[in-house]
Scaffold this motif. Sequence first.
Motif, PDB file in Angstrom:
ATOM      1  N   LEU A 200       0.832  -1.205   0.000  1.00 48.76           N
ATOM      2  CA  LEU A 200       0.000   0.000   0.000  1.00 48.76           C
ATOM      3  C   LEU A 200       0.865   1.252   0.000  1.00 48.76           C
ATOM      4  O   LEU A 200       0.597   2.214  -0.740  1.00 48.76           O
ATOM      5  CB  LEU A 200      -0.925   0.000   1.222  1.00 48.76           C
ATOM      6  N   MET A 201       1.923   1.258   0.801  1.00 47.60           N
ATOM      7  CA  MET A 201       2.825   2.413   0.821  1.00 47.60           C
ATOM      8  C   MET A 201       3.526   2.585  -0.519  1.00 47.60           C
ATOM      9  O   MET A 201       3.741   3.713  -0.984  1.00 47.60           O
ATOM     10  CB  MET A 201       3.830   2.273   1.969  1.00 47.60           C
ATOM     11  N   ASP A 202       3.888   1.474  -1.156  1.00 45.52           N
ATOM     12  CA  ASP A 202       4.489   1.554  -2.501  1.00 45.52           C
ATOM     13  C   ASP A 202       3.522   2.229  -3.479  1.00 45.52           C
ATOM     14  O   ASP A 202       3.920   3.063  -4.288  1.00 45.52           O
ATOM     15  CB  ASP A 202       4.842   0.153  -3.010  1.00 45.52           C
ATOM     16  N   LEU A 203       2.242   1.834  -3.403  1.00 47.08           N
ATOM     17  CA  LEU A 203       1.228   2.399  -4.282  1.00 47.08           C
ATOM     18  C   LEU A 203       1.062   3.895  -4.028  1.00 47.08           C
ATOM     19  O   LEU A 203       1.002   4.698  -4.984  1.00 47.08           O
ATOM     20  CB  LEU A 203      -0.107   1.678  -4.074  1.00 47.08           C
ATOM     21  N   GLU A 204       0.977   4.291  -2.769  1.00 46.58           N
ATOM     22  CA  GLU A 204       0.807   5.704  -2.424  1.00 46.58           C
ATOM     23  C   GLU A 204       1.951   6.550  -2.978  1.00 46.58           C
ATOM     24  O   GLU A 204       1.725   7.609  -3.586  1.00 46.58           O
ATOM     25  CB  GLU A 204       0.719   5.860  -0.904  1.00 46.58           C
ATOM     26  N   GLU A 205       3.176   6.090  -2.775  1.00 48.19           N
ATOM     27  CA  GLU A 205       4.335   6.862  -3.230  1.00 48.19           C
ATOM     28  C   GLU A 205       4.409   6.917  -4.752  1.00 48.19           C
ATOM     29  O   GLU A 205       4.634   7.988  -5.337  1.00 48.19           O
ATOM     30  CB  GLU A 205       5.622   6.256  -2.669  1.00 48.19           C
ATOM     31  N   ASP A 206       4.178   5.795  -5.401  1.00 47.33           N
ATOM     32  CA  ASP A 206       4.263   5.756  -6.861  1.00 47.33           C
ATOM     33  C   ASP A 206       3.182   6.630  -7.488  1.00 47.33           C
ATOM     34  O   ASP A 206       3.438   7.370  -8.453  1.00 47.33           O
ATOM     35  CB  ASP A 206       4.115   4.311  -7.343  1.00 47.33           C
ATOM     36  N   PHE A 207       1.981   6.577  -6.931  1.00 47.23           N
ATOM     37  CA  PHE A 207       0.859   7.343  -7.471  1.00 47.23           C
ATOM     38  C   PHE A 207       1.102   8.844  -7.378  1.00 47.23           C
ATOM     39  O   PHE A 207       0.932   9.590  -8.354  1.00 47.23           O
ATOM     40  CB  PHE A 207      -0.431   6.967  -6.727  1.00 47.23           C
TER      41      PHE A 207
ATOM     42  N   ILE B 229       5.763   8.834   5.091  1.00 48.15           N
ATOM     43  CA  ILE B 229       4.569   7.993   5.232  1.00 48.15           C
ATOM     44  C   ILE B 229       4.531   7.515   6.676  1.00 48.15           C
ATOM     45  O   ILE B 229       5.378   6.715   7.096  1.00 48.15           O
ATOM     46  CB  ILE B 229       4.573   6.791   4.272  1.00 48.15           C
ATOM     47  N   MET B 230       3.591   8.021   7.453  1.00 55.60           N
ATOM     48  CA  MET B 230       3.490   7.637   8.859  1.00 55.60           C
ATOM     49  C   MET B 230       2.580   6.429   8.991  1.00 55.60           C
ATOM     50  O   MET B 230       1.504   6.375   8.380  1.00 55.60           O
ATOM     51  CB  MET B 230       2.984   8.797   9.707  1.00 55.60           C
ATOM     52  N   THR B 231       3.010   5.466   9.784  1.00 53.48           N
ATOM     53  CA  THR B 231       2.300   4.188   9.907  1.00 53.48           C
ATOM     54  C   THR B 231       1.908   3.916  11.353  1.00 53.48           C
ATOM     55  O   THR B 231       2.411   4.549  12.286  1.00 53.48           O
ATOM     56  CB  THR B 231       3.186   3.030   9.417  1.00 53.48           C
ATOM     57  N   ASP B 232       0.993   2.961  11.507  1.00 54.40           N
ATOM     58  CA  ASP B 232       0.706   2.345  12.812  1.00 54.40           C
ATOM     59  C   ASP B 232       0.292   3.347  13.879  1.00 54.40           C
ATOM     60  O   ASP B 232       0.949   3.504  14.901  1.00 54.40           O
ATOM     61  CB  ASP B 232       1.911   1.519  13.274  1.00 54.40           C
ATOM     62  N   TYR B 233      -0.832   3.996  13.635  1.00 53.98           N
ATOM     63  CA  TYR B 233      -1.386   4.968  14.577  1.00 53.98           C
ATOM     64  C   TYR B 233      -2.108   4.262  15.733  1.00 53.98           C
ATOM     65  O   TYR B 233      -2.598   3.136  15.582  1.00 53.98           O
ATOM     66  CB  TYR B 233      -2.392   5.862  13.855  1.00 53.98           C
ATOM     67  N   PRO B 234      -2.234   4.935  16.894  1.00 59.34           N
ATOM     68  CA  PRO B 234      -3.033   4.370  17.985  1.00 59.34           C
ATOM     69  C   PRO B 234      -4.464   4.085  17.514  1.00 59.34           C
ATOM     70  O   PRO B 234      -5.073   4.882  16.781  1.00 59.34           O
ATOM     71  CB  PRO B 234      -3.016   5.474  19.046  1.00 59.34           C
ATOM     72  N   ALA B 235      -4.997   2.953  17.922  1.00 56.47           N
ATOM     73  CA  ALA B 235      -6.327   2.543  17.484  1.00 56.47           C
ATOM     74  C   ALA B 235      -7.388   3.561  17.882  1.00 56.47           C
ATOM     75  O   ALA B 235      -8.379   3.753  17.173  1.00 56.47           O
ATOM     76  CB  ALA B 235      -6.660   1.178  18.067  1.00 56.47           C
ATOM     77  N   SER B 236      -7.176   4.242  18.997  1.00 53.72           N
ATOM     78  CA  SER B 236      -8.195   5.157  19.519  1.00 53.72           C
ATOM     79  C   SER B 236      -8.420   6.372  18.644  1.00 53.72           C
ATOM     80  O   SER B 236      -9.456   7.040  18.752  1.00 53.72           O
ATOM     81  CB  SER B 236      -7.793   5.625  20.929  1.00 53.72           C
ATOM     82  N   ILE B 237      -7.477   6.728  17.752  1.00 50.79           N
ATOM     83  CA  ILE B 237      -7.631   7.932  16.929  1.00 50.79           C
ATOM     84  C   ILE B 237      -7.866   7.592  15.459  1.00 50.79           C
ATOM     85  O   ILE B 237      -7.849   8.485  14.611  1.00 50.79           O
ATOM     86  CB  ILE B 237      -6.410   8.868  17.055  1.00 50.79           C
ATOM     87  N   LYS B 238      -8.102   6.307  15.166  1.00 45.76           N
ATOM     88  CA  LYS B 238      -8.327   5.911  13.781  1.00 45.76           C
ATOM     89  C   LYS B 238      -9.684   5.224  13.627  1.00 45.76           C
ATOM     90  O   LYS B 238     -10.325   4.837  14.598  1.00 45.76           O
ATOM     91  CB  LYS B 238      -7.194   4.997  13.291  1.00 45.76           C
TER      92      LYS B 238
ATOM     93  N   SER C 125      -4.965   2.860   4.768  1.00 44.66           N
ATOM     94  CA  SER C 125      -4.814   1.781   5.748  1.00 44.66           C
ATOM     95  C   SER C 125      -5.088   0.436   5.102  1.00 44.66           C
ATOM     96  O   SER C 125      -5.724   0.350   4.045  1.00 44.66           O
ATOM     97  CB  SER C 125      -5.771   1.960   6.931  1.00 44.66           C
ATOM     98  N   VAL C 126      -4.629  -0.604   5.778  1.00 44.47           N
ATOM     99  CA  VAL C 126      -5.098  -1.954   5.507  1.00 44.47           C
ATOM    100  C   VAL C 126      -6.446  -2.089   6.214  1.00 44.47           C
ATOM    101  O   VAL C 126      -6.614  -1.610   7.345  1.00 44.47           O
ATOM    102  CB  VAL C 126      -4.101  -3.007   6.025  1.00 44.47           C
ATOM    103  N   ARG C 127      -7.417  -2.703   5.574  1.00 46.60           N
ATOM    104  CA  ARG C 127      -8.758  -2.848   6.153  1.00 46.60           C
ATOM    105  C   ARG C 127      -8.868  -4.182   6.891  1.00 46.60           C
ATOM    106  O   ARG C 127      -8.275  -5.182   6.466  1.00 46.60           O
ATOM    107  CB  ARG C 127      -9.839  -2.773   5.069  1.00 46.60           C
TER     108      ARG C 127
END
Length: 473
Positions: free
Chosen positions: A248-255, A348-357, A401-403
Amino acid sequence: MDTIRRTKVVDVLCRTDFGAVVNVKGCIALNDGSTIKNVQIVVDPSKFDAALLKQVTTGACISVDGVLVESMGGGQAVELQCKNIEVYGLCGADYPMQKKGQSFEYMRQHAHMRLRTNVFGAIMRIRHNMAMAIHTYFHEHGFYYFHTPLITASDCEGAGNMFQVTTKNLYDLKKDEEGKIIYDDDFFGQQTSLTVSGQLEGELGATALGAIYTFGPTFRAENSNTPRHLAEFWMVEPEVAFLNQEELMDLEEDFIKYCVRWALENCKDDLEFINDNKFLTPKHDLIPRLEGVLKETFVRLPYTKGIEILQEAIKNGKKFEFPCNWGDDLASEHERYLVEEHFKKPVIMTDYPASIKAFYMKQNEAQGNGSVGYQGCVAPGPTMQGTDVLFPQIGEIIGGSVREENYDKLMAEINSRQMETDKLWWYLDTRKYGSCPHAGFGLGFERLILFVTGMQNIRDVIPFPRTPKSAEF
């Protein structure tokens, strides 16, 4: 005399068949919107009625027949020696877009006229090209353009800031014993709103077609007057089956690099005009900044590491308006510090706390009281596999995100948030019947245009902005 077919200014400026008689139509200095450049019309006053020439004022629309000649002046290769002038539209002295230093705030009050100015012509041509880049990228990469509904009964983000859609008589609302509005007699038989996102329906498309993208208007009824928010804006939302977090991060950057490269290759004149004019701060910085994005590999940064960097900066004297402890939703100032000052490149920031997503994101595996995220980063609490792209001058430009594809895990998250499930039954069915791993992101189209043009306010990159207390034009 036979009627001469109109030639666009952008085409006239490319011609070298000097001596040809051509017709151009537009506004003085003659421009028809096809290019940032004007075509010079040379008029011999002795050959025209003085009353006619007085009608050719700033903003007037005219048709000119003239002989194409090589220009003797600097700044252009060709000009027209005028043979005939016809005035289509007169323009009085009270024309609001006179040739003087208008502020962007002033021009927003005249949004119906500001599109005729050079700067907004440039922005709208760039906006068109960015839309073409988006469609071309996804078509070339095997995605299907998928149309999701604008009217919905579900709230994708769970925020509740939605515009209601109803045919009910607001002066005579039928209510139950608890005072709640009864929607049985409404058009759809239930409460409906304008969508905040096409993602949930897009996920259905991804599980059927493999890879889809939506590109359309979305609506949020947030009472926000910041230069980064609109009530009506356009979103680009791809969803892909069998995509993991790294892919997913590869796709975001390439796009996003594809879109920036498209702008540099297809909007050269307009970008140079914007780059060289005084309304950018700092001046002359735009094109180098765009080129810099293409040269850099985006940093991939777990949220927990990002918080450590921000807290270290505070210890060293950096001042932030908002707090940035683990569990806080980062403000734009935090995101821009990481991008512009610490790394000096997109992040690309990853892995946020569950409470804010959002509820639909996939949780990382638990370890003790925390979780293990991207690159083995151990966080003190549960985290989601988010992948948000942070850009200079903008902050967050992509949220992804991954769903969560597992029914039981998704239900546990929904229940923990005390969400109502009656309107999400169809979404939950996708986890019951043949579920598959999938991921996606949302790109705010206007934020992309903000970055590409270097403009400072999101209201200046959309033709007719919709904001609190503002829906004219």
